[in-house]
Design an enzyme around this catalytic site. Structure first.
Site, short mmCIF file in Angstrom:
data_model
loop_
_atom_site.label_atom_id
_atom_site.label_comp_id
_atom_site.label_asym_id
_atom_site.label_seq_id
_atom_site.Cartn_x
_atom_site.Cartn_y
_atom_site.Cartn_z
N ASP A 284 49.60 3.05 -33.23
CA ASP A 284 50.83 3.81 -32.71
C ASP A 284 51.68 2.93 -32.33
OD1 ASP A 284 52.40 5.99 -32.35
OD2 ASP A 284 50.89 7.00 -31.25
N HIS B 89 40.84 8.66 -33.67
CA HIS B 89 42.29 9.09 -33.51
C HIS B 89 42.77 8.44 -32.04
CE1 HIS B 89 45.67 11.85 -33.01
NE2 HIS B 89 45.35 12.00 -31.91
N ASN B 90 44.08 7.76 -32.04
CA ASN B 90 44.55 7.28 -30.74
C ASN B 90 43.44 6.41 -30.14
OD1 ASN B 90 46.63 9.08 -30.70
ND2 ASN B 90 45.97 10.57 -29.33
N GLU C 1 43.80 4.00 -35.43
CA GLU C 1 45.10 4.22 -35.63
C GLU C 1 45.95 3.45 -34.68
OE1 GLU C 1 47.75 8.33 -34.43
OE2 GLU C 1 45.79 8.11 -33.77
N HIS D 245 50.69 5.52 -26.29
CA HIS D 245 51.11 6.87 -26.84
C HIS D 245 52.50 6.97 -26.29
CE1 HIS D 245 49.28 10.08 -28.15
NE2 HIS D 245 49.43 11.10 -27.27
N LYS E 250 0.93 -1.05 -0.07
CA LYS E 250 0.01 0.03 0.10
C LYS E 250 0.95 1.11 0.04
CE LYS E 250 -3.36 -2.28 3.04
NZ LYS E 250 -3.99 -2.47 4.28
N TYR F 200 19.07 23.02 -16.39
CA TYR F 200 19.35 24.49 -16.18
C TYR F 200 19.97 24.86 -14.91
CZ TYR F 200 18.69 29.66 -15.80
OH TYR F 200 18.86 30.74 -15.50
N GLU G 215 51.11 4.43 -37.18
CA GLU G 215 51.98 5.48 -36.82
C GLU G 215 53.19 4.67 -36.46
OE1 GLU G 215 52.29 9.02 -34.26
OE2 GLU G 215 50.21 9.06 -35.25
#
Length: 742
Positions: A333, A301-302, A331, A346, A150, A691, A380
């Site tokens: 690397d 990318h990367n 990519e 990287h 309830k 907002y 790369e």
């Protein structure tokens, strides 16, 4: 109840009983934990030994996929091959860390995986109404603090807050009194259903429905056809209307009379036919027989990074995620690794390393799940000649005949092949010692072990002293670069004379943006017979992104973005490539493929690209927006933004007023109008934010689509969270009208 369609299912009963699984975190951290599916059939509970009150449940809806076997990096690293049949992983959407688990037998592992997959697909196939119902009922269950089935007036208040709606005491009391027919001070049974109906009533739908339901208060097929022709401006027949009734009407009696009830109508508005984007554009609908450089190509990318570029983890998972999102250029690397095995990471940073061969295996397994069109491997290369040979060996042995190792025909081609001809193939992009033409000439000259040549400035780092000015290149690797040979860009005149169709330059975002602004028409003509790749500046160590639109406007095909980053730029990429069967290839408009084109997105001279349209948008309502912050008391104040991205003259944004304290069913009814000169290049983004007067608004959800995929009429706009996953019950309801400008 949730279990519809699954009652009596053995795997499901097994999950609800639950059991022990070995959770694997590292070589030394392997612990037994109890897991089980809760009664609602959509929440998993697991025991946790943390003393801090940690969250002990996760929602099945947050699962991205369940993988059988040792298919994640950590399972391969931390467990023996002998557990292959008992191992499985649960991967989550977004950034949530996955679970690597080992069951006590192969039999049990199968039951866990089978059961989870059934529950996931059951939730996926729920109708929007059912989803709403489940969600509301699970909130009701939560609100029923003393489990007496309830709901007291006090509990109603906390329930309303849970579903993201803050109401005044008076309104809550009025609602409560209205439903408490038995006047006993709490709601139960039918009264709760009535309460649910009042809450989910959609006044705006009632108004539209009543306008057209002219047959004993219901919609006949003719009434529905009327609606489809007048409001939705669709090119349909009464037969199409009948099919919609057949497909979406829930009430069997109405269906038998070929009529549609209000529930059936709402149901239709939630289905693909009622959503804002053109259904015909969902599948591959474009000509896929043009040369590769006539398409925009979804590019990352990367790709190896899951987070940021200084210390984030490098991972094969990152490749899988990007490929499953339809990415067609990844990519690699590459650096020298220990034991003669090249690694991907990287360079010169603290990101972790992953073996080149593991990445290629993961790519091979996942490359064509979302799209069957070719995948470009952008290499790369920072490796020694010895390890370059290993790279070539891995590519050839793992990718096999799918790797392009020579041009398709018997003679020297004059342009790039088409996506259609290259279905299921891998294309290597990298440096090459000689010209492609030399493959077809008698005297093979380039037999030297390696040749010293200027390294191109593609290593994204600025600091030149980090690398020697020359790179020795292994012939074995050079020989498998066929259609995408990396070259330097020395200006448009130079490339017009010297650059061949199979040679492509890479441009750093800043340089590319300058060219796209100052010599857009030259850039467009350059891209008519060659590929261009754009990549983010090395300064973006946080993996943020740049705006791809001006580069697409200049005809650049491979505009590489950090897929691992949630941001408006990725929303645009997703929006552009959502269409055409998520193939990752989008045919450029004819004036970006015509050698003598006069088109310039900046100066907009006269020409066939000017198709001046006026877009009228009415933002009507939103439904069931999720809370943005965990704070119990915080209810959202939603504001809707509508943005057009395209040529500079078309780029603009409008926003509605914000609505206080209502994320459940806010109503705006605000009208906006946009003039769009070049609709072929425009994207429309709808976003909803919470907002905040004192700081930046917080993002709630968004949806982006090509202007040409907009449908006229009343439509729901599905909403995606910042990682691009669907918010399951939330939506925005709008009216769209596109007309020729006066």
């Amino acid at each position: 109840s949730m279990r519809s369609g699954l009652e009596g299912d053995g795997d499901l009963q097994f999950l609800m009983k639950g059991g022990d699984l070995l959770k694997v975190r590292s070589g030394s951290w392997k612990k037994t934990r109890y897991y089980k599916l809760q009664e609602d059939c959509k929440t998993m509970w697991h025991e946790s030994k943390k003393t801090l009150k940690s969250k002990q449940t996760f929602s099945v809806e947050d699962i991205d996929e369940v993988r059988t076997g040792r298919q994640t990096e950590s399972l391969r690293k931390y467990t023996e091959e002998s557990v292959e049949g008992r191992a499985f992983s649960i991967l989550f959407k977004g950034r949530q860390k996955g679970l690597d688990l080992i069951a006590s037998s192969e039999e049990e592992a199968k039951k866990w995986v089978g059961g989870l997959e059934k529950v996931i697909s059951n939730i996926k196939n729920l109708t929007p109404q059912k989803k709403t119902e489940h969600w509301i009922y699970s909130c009701l269950r939560k609100a029923d603090k003393n489990f007496d089935n309830k709901i007291s007036q006090k509990e109603t208040k906390s329930f309303l807050r849970d579903i993201n709606i803050e109401v005044s005491e008076d309104y809550a009391e009025m609602l409560f009194q209205k439903c408490d027919k038995s006047k006993c001070g709490f709601l139960e049974g039918k009264e709760i259903e009535h309460f649910y109906e009042i809450l989910t009533q959609r006044e705006e739908i009632d108004v539209i429905y009543e306008e057209y339901a002219k047959t004993d208060g219901l919609m006949s097929a003719a009434d529905l056809l009327n609606f489809l022709l007048n409001e939705q401006k669709e090119d349909v027949s009464q037969n199409d209307a009948l099919q919609l009734i057949e497909k979406y009407e829930l009430d069997e009696n109405a269906k038998a009379k070929q009529q549609m009830t209000k529930d059936g109508f709402l149901m239709y508005l939630h289905q693909p036919e009622g959503l804002i984007s053109n259904l015909a554009h969902k599948r591959v609908y474009q000509d896929m027989n043009q040369p590769l450089n006539h398409y925009f190509i979804s590019s990352s990318h990367n790709t190896y990074l899951l987070e940021d570029q200084l210390k984030g983890p490098s991972s094969t998972e990152a490749y899988i995620k990007a490929l499953l999102k339809g990415c067609r250029c990844v990519e690699l690397d590459c650096w020298d690794g220990s034991d003669g095995e090249p690694v991907i990471y990287h360079g010169y940073t603290l990101t972790s390393k992953v073996l080149f061969k593991d990445v290629i295996k993961a790519i091979q397994e996942n490359a064509f799940k979302t799209s069957e069109y070719p995948l470009i491997l952008s290499l790369e290369n920072h490796c020694s000649v010895e390890q370059q040979k290993i790279i070539a060996q891995h590519l050839i042995s793992i990718l096999g005949s799918a790797l392009i190792t020579k041009p398709l025909g018997d003679q020297m081609p004059t342009c790039l092949p088409s996506p259609e001809e290259l279905k299921g193939r891998f294309i290597l992009k990298g440096k090459r010692l000689d010209k492609l033409e030399d493959m077809f000439s008698e005297s093979k000259t380039a037999d030297e072990e390696s040749v010293t040549e200027e390294e191109d400035d593609e290593g994204d780092e600025e600091d030149q002293e980090k690398k020697s000015s020359s790179l020795k290149l292994a012939k074995e690797l050079s020989d498998i670069v066929i259609y995408c040979k990396s070259v330097h860009f020395h200006g448009f005149e130079d490339s017009q004379d010297k650059q061949s169709f199979y040679e492509m330059a890479s441009f750093k975002e800043g340089k590319a943006a300058k060219l796209a602004e100052e010599s857009a028409n030259d850039y467009i003509r350059h891209n008519i017979d060659k590929l261009s790749r754009i990549y983010p500046a090395g300064l973006r160590t946080d993996s943020s992104n740049y705006n791809p639109v001006p580069l697409w406007n200049a005809g650049c095909q491979i505009v590489a973005l950090n897929f691992q980053t949630a941001c408006p730029e990725m929303d645009l990429n997703r929006g552009l490539f959502l269409q055409n069967g998520q193939s990752g290839y989008n045919l450029k408009p004819s004036y970006l493929r015509d050698r003598d084109t006069k088109f310039d997105p900046i100066t907009l001279p006269d020409g066939p690209w000017l198709k001046n349209k006026t877009l009228h948008v009415m933002v009507i309502t939103a439904q069931q927006l999720p809370k943005v912050s965990e704070r119990k008391s915080s209810i959202v104040d939603p504001v809707v933004k509508v943005q057009v991205y395209g040529v500079p003259a078309d780029t603009t944004m409008v926003e509605t007023q914000y609505i206080e304290n209502n994320g459940f069913n806010p109503m705006w009814n605000e009208n906006f109008q946009f003039d769009v000169r070049v609709p072929d290049l425009a994207l429309v983004r709808f976003s909803i934010e919470d907002y905040d007067s004192s700081s930046n608004n917080e993002f709630i959800g968004q949806y982006t689509l090509p202007f040409n995929s907009l449908k006229n009429g009343y439509h729901h706009v599905p909403l995606l969270n910042k990682n691009g996953d669907h918010l399951s019950s939330a939506g925005l309801f709008v009216h769209i009208m596109v007309v020729d400008a006066e």
